[in-house]
Write an enzyme that holds these catalytic residues in place. Structure first.
Site, PDB file in Angstrom:
ATOM      1  N   ARG A 121     -20.513 -65.693  80.445  1.00  0.00           N
ATOM      2  CA  ARG A 121     -19.609 -66.798  80.809  1.00  0.00           C
ATOM      3  C   ARG A 121     -19.680 -67.725  79.586  1.00  0.00           C
ATOM      4  O   ARG A 121     -20.566 -68.563  79.651  1.00  0.00           O
ATOM      5  CB  ARG A 121     -20.065 -67.314  82.052  1.00  0.00           C
ATOM      6  CG  ARG A 121     -20.096 -66.325  83.241  1.00  0.00           C
ATOM      7  CD  ARG A 121     -19.823 -66.953  84.527  1.00  0.00           C
ATOM      8  NE  ARG A 121     -18.547 -67.414  84.766  1.00  0.00           N
ATOM      9  CZ  ARG A 121     -17.611 -66.504  85.471  1.00  0.00           C
ATOM     10  NH1 ARG A 121     -17.960 -65.061  85.735  1.00  0.00           N
ATOM     11  NH2 ARG A 121     -16.454 -67.103  85.376  1.00  0.00           N
ATOM     12  N   ASP A 139      -3.657 -68.551  74.394  1.00  0.00           N
ATOM     13  CA  ASP A 139      -4.753 -68.445  75.230  1.00  0.00           C
ATOM     14  C   ASP A 139      -4.767 -66.948  75.483  1.00  0.00           C
ATOM     15  O   ASP A 139      -3.947 -66.481  76.503  1.00  0.00           O
ATOM     16  CB  ASP A 139      -4.608 -69.231  76.560  1.00  0.00           C
ATOM     17  CG  ASP A 139      -5.708 -69.319  77.286  1.00  0.00           C
ATOM     18  OD1 ASP A 139      -6.664 -68.487  77.377  1.00  0.00           O
ATOM     19  OD2 ASP A 139      -5.809 -70.334  78.153  1.00  0.00           O
ATOM     20  N   THR A 188     -11.991 -67.197  76.706  1.00  0.00           N
ATOM     21  CA  THR A 188     -13.081 -67.073  77.311  1.00  0.00           C
ATOM     22  C   THR A 188     -13.760 -65.801  76.937  1.00  0.00           C
ATOM     23  O   THR A 188     -13.052 -64.949  76.057  1.00  0.00           O
ATOM     24  CB  THR A 188     -13.054 -66.949  78.984  1.00  0.00           C
ATOM     25  OG1 THR A 188     -12.007 -66.069  79.216  1.00  0.00           O
ATOM     26  CG2 THR A 188     -12.530 -68.468  79.504  1.00  0.00           C
ATOM     27  N   LYS A 225     -14.162 -61.752  80.242  1.00  0.00           N
ATOM     28  CA  LYS A 225     -13.305 -61.077  80.969  1.00  0.00           C
ATOM     29  C   LYS A 225     -13.133 -59.942  80.312  1.00  0.00           C
ATOM     30  O   LYS A 225     -14.226 -58.968  80.300  1.00  0.00           O
ATOM     31  CB  LYS A 225     -11.928 -61.834  80.888  1.00  0.00           C
ATOM     32  CG  LYS A 225     -11.992 -63.146  81.849  1.00  0.00           C
ATOM     33  CD  LYS A 225     -10.653 -63.823  81.914  1.00  0.00           C
ATOM     34  CE  LYS A 225     -10.736 -65.240  82.662  1.00  0.00           C
ATOM     35  NZ  LYS A 225     -10.872 -66.528  81.600  1.00  0.00           N
ATOM     36  N   GLU A 266     -27.256 -79.871  68.950  1.00  0.00           N
ATOM     37  CA  GLU A 266     -26.000 -80.520  68.812  1.00  0.00           C
ATOM     38  C   GLU A 266     -25.616 -80.477  67.386  1.00  0.00           C
ATOM     39  O   GLU A 266     -26.519 -80.704  66.392  1.00  0.00           O
ATOM     40  CB  GLU A 266     -26.125 -81.855  69.167  1.00  0.00           C
ATOM     41  CG  GLU A 266     -25.993 -81.966  70.822  1.00  0.00           C
ATOM     42  CD  GLU A 266     -26.439 -83.270  71.509  1.00  0.00           C
ATOM     43  OE1 GLU A 266     -27.404 -83.797  70.887  1.00  0.00           O
ATOM     44  OE2 GLU A 266     -25.754 -83.725  72.392  1.00  0.00           O
ATOM     45  N   TYR A 309     -32.109 -77.472  72.089  1.00  0.00           N
ATOM     46  CA  TYR A 309     -30.993 -78.287  71.712  1.00  0.00           C
ATOM     47  C   TYR A 309     -30.559 -78.027  70.280  1.00  0.00           C
ATOM     48  O   TYR A 309     -31.608 -78.066  69.317  1.00  0.00           O
ATOM     49  CB  TYR A 309     -31.544 -80.066  72.090  1.00  0.00           C
ATOM     50  CG  TYR A 309     -30.771 -80.447  73.149  1.00  0.00           C
ATOM     51  CD1 TYR A 309     -29.342 -80.321  73.341  1.00  0.00           C
ATOM     52  CD2 TYR A 309     -31.616 -80.797  74.365  1.00  0.00           C
ATOM     53  CE1 TYR A 309     -28.584 -81.044  74.410  1.00  0.00           C
ATOM     54  CE2 TYR A 309     -30.998 -81.335  75.346  1.00  0.00           C
ATOM     55  CZ  TYR A 309     -29.401 -81.548  75.561  1.00  0.00           C
ATOM     56  OH  TYR A 309     -28.980 -81.821  76.569  1.00  0.00           O
TER      57      TYR A 309
HETATM   58  N1  DSN Z   1     -10.026 -68.372  86.753  1.00  0.00           N
HETATM   59  C1  DSN Z   1      -9.495 -67.427  85.807  1.00  0.00           C
HETATM   60  C2  DSN Z   1      -8.756 -66.260  86.298  1.00  0.00           C
HETATM   61  O1  DSN Z   1      -9.036 -65.638  87.303  1.00  0.00           O
HETATM   62  O2  DSN Z   1      -7.924 -65.899  85.810  1.00  0.00           O
HETATM   63  C3  DSN Z   1      -8.709 -68.356  84.750  1.00  0.00           C
HETATM   64  O3  DSN Z   1      -9.293 -69.545  84.383  1.00  0.00           O
END
Ligand code: DSN
Length: 417
Positions: free
Chosen positions: A232, A197, A223, A226, A53, A51
């Site tokens: 993730r 974003d 994120t 990707k 925080e 932990y």
């Molecule tokens: N779920 C993601 C995507 O597939 O683009 C976006 O949040």
């Protein structure tokens, strides 16, 4: 995985089955990828036992001798790679990261402007069914029906009329370059915070295959799993001016303890993404998507906006007379994994839309070259036609061809069997 197999053979068997599925299939979902062994190893470490925080040097728990260093490495690498003053690497994923933005800059009921979900935006950009569109007042821009592209003059008019406090640019089904300077000018004019974003294109930005939002956006949300090829997770980057607001919104505003194993894996992915190989990867992702788009267009597929500048293609199947869901399920049976998706001005429902969304990040991670996109387009064409005709034999044949290509280009991060 000997311990897992001993303690829980059912879960172990499902993990092995998933490894095999990821090895054998052509994964075209544009938000998915394969991480490296190094990233995967970092996620499965004892860092998850801790932990912490707070932030490095300012924690509410003792025993942070190592965790502080891990998080500091991730922060410094993120700042350097994306050329931003500040980085918060704790958001659990993209939606919590975006929610932290609301907490940082808006009061309930305030106006936020983003791209509409059916136009390619994200749920968290103020769309009605999301908390961001119910607790806040979402106003939405879209793309032009004729071009499939954003008209920034219309975005400006909407911003001047609605006076949003926050403007989001970017989305989940946007095949074209995001005009960060154009959005920044609008945000400046109306006094809004501009949030880029870049979840889908973070890896392309890191590798120099898409313009950077640095110097234009006040906040960058992304994120990490990707095109960036990390675990993730998510990050919020910002100018120095907004650093404190972002940090306070993530913790204690929204989250508790950070996922330290994920933070470590983010640090590893950022190190990988700073290397020359990743630069080549990012450019190849785009080259592959453009080659695939050309091959699909030559076979009569209608591409939203006519093609792509990035990793993603949005295909309107109305002209093929096959619903997106029917096509996606047939492609899945052929070992080609895509998602069905609304297209701008879709007359069908989101759960049964007109299109499919595909992308090249994962196949490029396998080293598959642009020359193979002719076969990929041919398979998609055959399977979509077979879906309409109820021709399962063709689908089975394509599955064998897909498997042969996958065997020739093993995926990173998967065990060799
Ligand atoms: N779920 C993601 C995507 O597939 O683009 C976006 O949040």
């Amino acid at each position: 995985m000997s311990h897992l197999a001993h303690v829980d053979p059912e879960i172990a068997a499902l993990v092995v089955a998933e490894e095999q599925l990821q090895a054998d299939t052509l994964r075209l979902i544009p938000s998915e990828n394969y991480v490296s062994h190094a990233v995967l190893e970092a996620t499965g470490t004892v860092l998850q036992n801790k932990y912490s925080e707070g932030y490095p040097g300012k924690r509410y728990y003792e025993g942070q001798q190592n965790i502080d260093q891990v998080e500091t490495l991730a922060i410094e690498r993120a700042k350097s790679l994306f050329a931003m003053d500040h980085a918060n690497v704790q958001p659990y994923s993209g939606s919590p990261a975006n929610l932290a933005v609301y907490l940082a800059f808006l009061q309930p009921g305030d106006t936020v402007m983003g791209m509409a979900l059916p136009m390619g935006g994200h749920l968290t950009h103020g769309w009605g069914v999301s908390a961001t569109g119910t607790w806040f007042r979402g106003v939405q821009y879209g793309v032009e029906q004729t071009t499939g592209r954003i008209d920034l003059d219309k975005v400006r008019d909407l911003a001047l009329a609605e006076r949003p406090k926050v403007i989001f640019c970017g989305g989940t089904a946007v095949p074209r370059t995001i005009d960060f300077p154009g959005f920044a000018e609008i945000a400046r004019e109306v006094g809004a915070v501009l949030v880029a974003d870049v979840a889908h294109i973070a890896g392309l930005i890191a590798g120099g295959a898409h313009p950077s939002p640095a110097g234009h956006a006040d906040v960058v949300s992304t994120t990490t799993h990707k095109t960036l090829r990390g675990p993730r997770g998510a990050m919020l980057l910002s100018t120095a001016e907004h650093a404190r607001a972002i940090d306070r919104a993530v913790f204690p505003g929204l989250q508790g303890g950070p996922h330290n194993h994920t933070t470590a894996a983010i640090a590893v992915a950022l190190k990988e993404a700073a290397g020359p190989e990743f630069r080549a990867y990012a450019h190849q992702v785009v080259a592959n998507a453009q080659a695939l788009g050309e091959q699909l267009a030559a076979r009569g597929f209608e591409l939203v906006s006519g093609g792509t500048d990035n990793h993603l293609l949005l295909i309107d199947l109305s002209g093929k007379d096959v619903p997106g869901k029917v096509a996606a399920k047939a492609l899945d049976r052929a070992g080609i994994v895509v998602n069905y998706n609304t297209v701008p001005y879709d007359t069908r429902k989101p759960f049964d839309p007109s299109g499919i969304r595909i992308g090249t990040p994962a196949l490029t991670s396998r080293g598959i070259p642009a020359s193979a996109m002719t076969s990929v387009a041919e398979w998609i064409d055959l399977v979509v036609a077979a879906a309409k005709a109820g021709d399962e034999e063709t689908i089975t044949k394509v599955r064998a061809d897909v498997k042969a290509l996958m065997d020739a280009y093993p995926a990173p991060g998967l065990p060799v069997r």
